[in-house]
Design a protein around this motif. Sequence first.
Motif, mmCIF file in Angstrom:
data_model
loop_
_atom_site.group_PDB
_atom_site.id
_atom_site.type_symbol
_atom_site.label_atom_id
_atom_site.label_comp_id
_atom_site.label_asym_id
_atom_site.label_seq_id
_atom_site.Cartn_x
_atom_site.Cartn_y
_atom_site.Cartn_z
ATOM 1 N N PRO A 42 72.408 69.620 -51.313
ATOM 2 C CA PRO A 42 71.746 69.628 -50.001
ATOM 3 C C PRO A 42 71.357 71.028 -49.554
ATOM 4 C CG PRO A 42 74.083 69.041 -49.774
ATOM 5 C CD PRO A 42 73.767 69.045 -51.233
ATOM 6 N N GLY A 43 72.166 72.017 -49.927
ATOM 7 C CA GLY A 43 71.879 73.395 -49.524
ATOM 8 C C GLY A 43 70.526 73.851 -50.047
ATOM 9 N N LEU A 44 70.257 73.587 -51.313
ATOM 10 C CA LEU A 44 68.995 74.038 -51.924
ATOM 11 C C LEU A 44 67.802 73.284 -51.358
ATOM 12 C CD1 LEU A 44 70.279 74.389 -55.594
ATOM 13 C CD2 LEU A 44 69.409 76.271 -54.161
ATOM 14 N N LEU A 74 62.249 77.037 -36.066
ATOM 15 C CA LEU A 74 62.413 75.847 -36.913
ATOM 16 C C LEU A 74 62.948 74.702 -36.060
ATOM 17 C CD1 LEU A 74 63.919 77.653 -40.014
ATOM 18 C CD2 LEU A 74 61.975 76.081 -40.118
ATOM 19 N N PRO A 75 62.590 73.450 -36.391
ATOM 20 C CA PRO A 75 63.049 72.338 -35.546
ATOM 21 C C PRO A 75 64.570 72.254 -35.514
ATOM 22 C CG PRO A 75 62.013 71.539 -37.579
ATOM 23 C CD PRO A 75 61.786 73.008 -37.528
ATOM 24 N N SER A 76 65.094 71.798 -34.384
ATOM 25 C CA SER A 76 66.553 71.735 -34.245
ATOM 26 C C SER A 76 66.989 70.278 -34.086
ATOM 27 C CB SER A 76 66.996 72.529 -33.018
ATOM 28 O OG SER A 76 66.873 71.714 -31.869
ATOM 29 N N LYS A 121 58.105 58.221 -52.805
ATOM 30 C CA LYS A 121 57.326 58.857 -51.726
ATOM 31 C C LYS A 121 57.919 60.220 -51.378
ATOM 32 C CE LYS A 121 54.729 55.332 -49.472
ATOM 33 N NZ LYS A 121 54.077 54.944 -48.241
ATOM 34 N N PHE A 122 59.222 60.324 -51.514
ATOM 35 C CA PHE A 122 59.860 61.599 -51.212
ATOM 36 C C PHE A 122 59.308 62.685 -52.140
ATOM 37 C CE2 PHE A 122 63.168 64.842 -51.345
ATOM 38 C CZ PHE A 122 63.394 65.037 -49.983
ATOM 39 N N GLY A 123 59.201 62.368 -53.422
ATOM 40 C CA GLY A 123 58.661 63.329 -54.390
ATOM 41 C C GLY A 123 57.253 63.755 -54.012
ATOM 42 N N ASP A 139 54.810 61.878 -43.661
ATOM 43 C CA ASP A 139 55.496 62.953 -44.406
ATOM 44 C C ASP A 139 56.784 63.350 -43.682
ATOM 45 O OD1 ASP A 139 53.352 63.132 -46.246
ATOM 46 O OD2 ASP A 139 52.282 64.527 -44.953
ATOM 47 N N LEU A 140 56.683 63.461 -42.350
ATOM 48 C CA LEU A 140 57.859 63.848 -41.562
ATOM 49 C C LEU A 140 59.009 62.865 -41.794
ATOM 50 C CD1 LEU A 140 59.574 65.002 -39.151
ATOM 51 C CD2 LEU A 140 58.162 63.614 -37.642
ATOM 52 N N VAL A 141 58.706 61.571 -41.625
ATOM 53 C CA VAL A 141 59.768 60.558 -41.744
ATOM 54 C C VAL A 141 60.310 60.526 -43.181
ATOM 55 C CG1 VAL A 141 60.255 58.091 -41.580
ATOM 56 C CG2 VAL A 141 58.854 59.202 -39.837
ATOM 57 N N THR A 142 59.417 60.685 -44.137
ATOM 58 C CA THR A 142 59.855 60.651 -45.543
ATOM 59 C C THR A 142 60.736 61.859 -45.866
ATOM 60 O OG1 THR A 142 57.747 59.589 -46.071
ATOM 61 C CG2 THR A 142 59.028 60.421 -47.921
ATOM 62 N N LEU A 143 60.303 63.034 -45.411
ATOM 63 C CA LEU A 143 61.069 64.243 -45.734
ATOM 64 C C LEU A 143 62.396 64.300 -44.971
ATOM 65 C CD1 LEU A 143 58.105 66.762 -45.895
ATOM 66 C CD2 LEU A 143 59.564 66.086 -47.808
ATOM 67 N N ALA A 144 62.399 63.729 -43.755
ATOM 68 C CA ALA A 144 63.661 63.679 -42.998
ATOM 69 C C ALA A 144 64.691 62.871 -43.781
ATOM 70 C CB ALA A 144 63.438 63.081 -41.622
ATOM 71 N N GLY A 145 64.212 62.024 -44.694
ATOM 72 C CA GLY A 145 65.104 61.272 -45.576
ATOM 73 C C GLY A 145 65.954 62.182 -46.450
ATOM 74 N N GLY A 146 65.625 63.490 -46.465
ATOM 75 C CA GLY A 146 66.480 64.470 -47.136
ATOM 76 C C GLY A 146 67.884 64.450 -46.545
ATOM 77 N N HIS A 147 68.008 63.927 -45.321
ATOM 78 C CA HIS A 147 69.324 63.836 -44.678
ATOM 79 C C HIS A 147 70.183 62.726 -45.293
ATOM 80 C CE1 HIS A 147 67.874 66.063 -40.787
ATOM 81 N NE2 HIS A 147 67.883 66.819 -41.854
ATOM 82 N N THR A 148 69.700 62.103 -46.346
ATOM 83 C CA THR A 148 70.532 61.147 -47.090
ATOM 84 C C THR A 148 71.649 61.874 -47.848
ATOM 85 O OG1 THR A 148 70.524 59.433 -48.786
ATOM 86 C CG2 THR A 148 68.910 61.164 -49.061
ATOM 87 N N ILE A 149 71.496 63.197 -48.000
ATOM 88 C CA ILE A 149 72.588 63.996 -48.585
ATOM 89 C C ILE A 149 72.918 65.129 -47.608
ATOM 90 C CG2 ILE A 149 72.180 63.504 -51.034
ATOM 91 C CD1 ILE A 149 70.583 66.142 -51.203
ATOM 92 N N GLY A 150 74.120 65.634 -47.728
ATOM 93 C CA GLY A 150 74.474 66.826 -46.963
ATOM 94 C C GLY A 150 75.173 66.555 -45.645
ATOM 95 N N THR A 151 75.448 67.642 -44.967
ATOM 96 C CA THR A 151 76.301 67.593 -43.775
ATOM 97 C C THR A 151 75.723 68.424 -42.635
ATOM 98 O OG1 THR A 151 77.517 69.508 -44.629
ATOM 99 C CG2 THR A 151 78.452 67.326 -45.130
ATOM 100 N N ALA A 152 76.261 68.211 -41.448
ATOM 101 C CA ALA A 152 75.894 69.033 -40.289
ATOM 102 C C ALA A 152 77.175 69.509 -39.614
ATOM 103 C CB ALA A 152 75.071 68.211 -39.303
ATOM 104 N N ALA A 153 77.109 70.679 -39.003
ATOM 105 C CA ALA A 153 78.264 71.191 -38.262
ATOM 106 C C ALA A 153 78.382 70.425 -36.946
ATOM 107 C CB ALA A 153 78.063 72.679 -37.996
ATOM 108 N N CYS A 154 79.631 70.196 -36.504
ATOM 109 C CA CYS A 154 79.857 69.475 -35.236
ATOM 110 C C CYS A 154 79.022 70.079 -34.105
ATOM 111 C CB CYS A 154 81.325 69.547 -34.846
ATOM 112 S SG CYS A 154 82.426 68.673 -35.968
ATOM 113 N N ALA A 155 78.880 71.416 -34.151
ATOM 114 C CA ALA A 155 78.153 72.109 -33.074
ATOM 115 C C ALA A 155 76.762 71.529 -32.846
ATOM 116 C CB ALA A 155 78.041 73.592 -33.411
ATOM 117 N N ARG A 156 76.175 70.960 -33.900
ATOM 118 C CA ARG A 156 74.788 70.468 -33.792
ATOM 119 C C ARG A 156 74.678 69.173 -32.985
ATOM 120 N NH1 ARG A 156 71.907 74.844 -36.245
ATOM 121 N NH2 ARG A 156 72.942 75.351 -38.181
ATOM 122 N N PHE A 157 75.818 68.500 -32.743
ATOM 123 C CA PHE A 157 75.672 67.214 -32.054
ATOM 124 C C PHE A 157 76.806 66.896 -31.066
ATOM 125 C CE2 PHE A 157 77.592 66.606 -36.222
ATOM 126 C CZ PHE A 157 78.755 65.942 -35.914
#
Length: 327
Positions: free
Chosen positions: A61-63, A160-162, A298-300, A183-201
């Motif tokens: 997810p980092g990359l 950058l969007p928050s 579609k993500f690709g 494209d936005l909705v498809t790319l946001a699907g990148g959130h299928t992996i990875g994490t967020a810090a509690c501070a963000r929500f």
Amino acid sequence: MTVYFHMKTTPNLFVVLLAISSIRVLGCTRVGFYEKTCPRAEIIVQDVVKSAVKANYTYAPGLLRMFFHDCFVRGCDASILLNGPSTEQTATPNSHLRGFEVINRAKTMLENECPGVVSCADILALAARDAVIQTGGTFWEVPTGRRDGLVSLKSEAEDLPSSRTPAEDQIKIFAKKGLNTEDLVTLAGGHTIGTAACARFTDRLYNYKNNHGPDPDIDQVLLLHLQTLCPHNGDHGTRVALDTGSVNSFDNSYYENVRAGRGVLESDSELWTDPRTQRFVQQFLGDKKNHELKFTKKFGRAMVKLGNVEVKTGNEGEIRRVCNKIN
Ligand code: HEM
């Protein structure tokens, strides 16, 4: 190129040379750009990413995120990789980026194999693709031939969007980069992996829009889960899966979660609340096998579009010798 001048109008030689040297030679990215100049380039990046993700899953997810953040600021030109006191890396949205050492490792190997040939911007684009593959995504060809930028500014990355960006603004921000709502909705699907810090929500859990209570649209089970992981005055740096239940696999369950009020970030939930984005979320819902394939394919395609945002090619920028500083 030959330049002819009529005797009477011949400008001073210095001006001519200056004009010629400042002509921008533009190219375009294409699949297999390094086929002749560095044939093993893609394999080298793939091997480095593969072993990095195997050793530490969070590199994947980092990359992916690093690539997005690079492309949205001055285009996909590796400006995110430059070190310095007020470079993009130091901006708040970039505070938890990870994977720099993976890119640097790949660059070192590529400089040994074919010095001065492969740009850091291309290494990042390839690494993002390979990271997705390592988590179960579908392969796509990455056009290459990007050049590395010379400028990196903290101030530009602050925009950058928050996690609190409404869908309407997300749509606008993506449109400015030539990416549409799908494209936005498809790319946001990148959130299928990875994490967020509690501070963000955390505001969604305890004091949503100053209501002294949680976001009324958040699923109750998710709310309790998040409140347990992120207690009111706890460690805001604790990281929580963005795609509850399947954080390690690149699948379409992110969209199921968004529909069910289980999007961890407010920006994710927004994609369901707003009808303009909801219709695209819907296309990835339903019978798992078909829709998963639809999403990953579609993500690709959307990643190729993202990877062409404001790219530098031809004789623009440079090919850095090391990725964290300009030559
Ligand atoms: C408007 C759009 C977006 C917003 C508002 C957004 C916001 C965020 C936020 C707030 C985080 C958590 C960061 C942290 O706490 O460290 C995050 C994580 C992440 N984002 Fe996005 N994002 C967006 C679009 C994208 C796109 C287009 C991609 C990739 C194509 C992406 C990939 C990721 C990934 C993979 C993570 C997890 C990072 C990790 O685990 O290290 N995001 N995003």
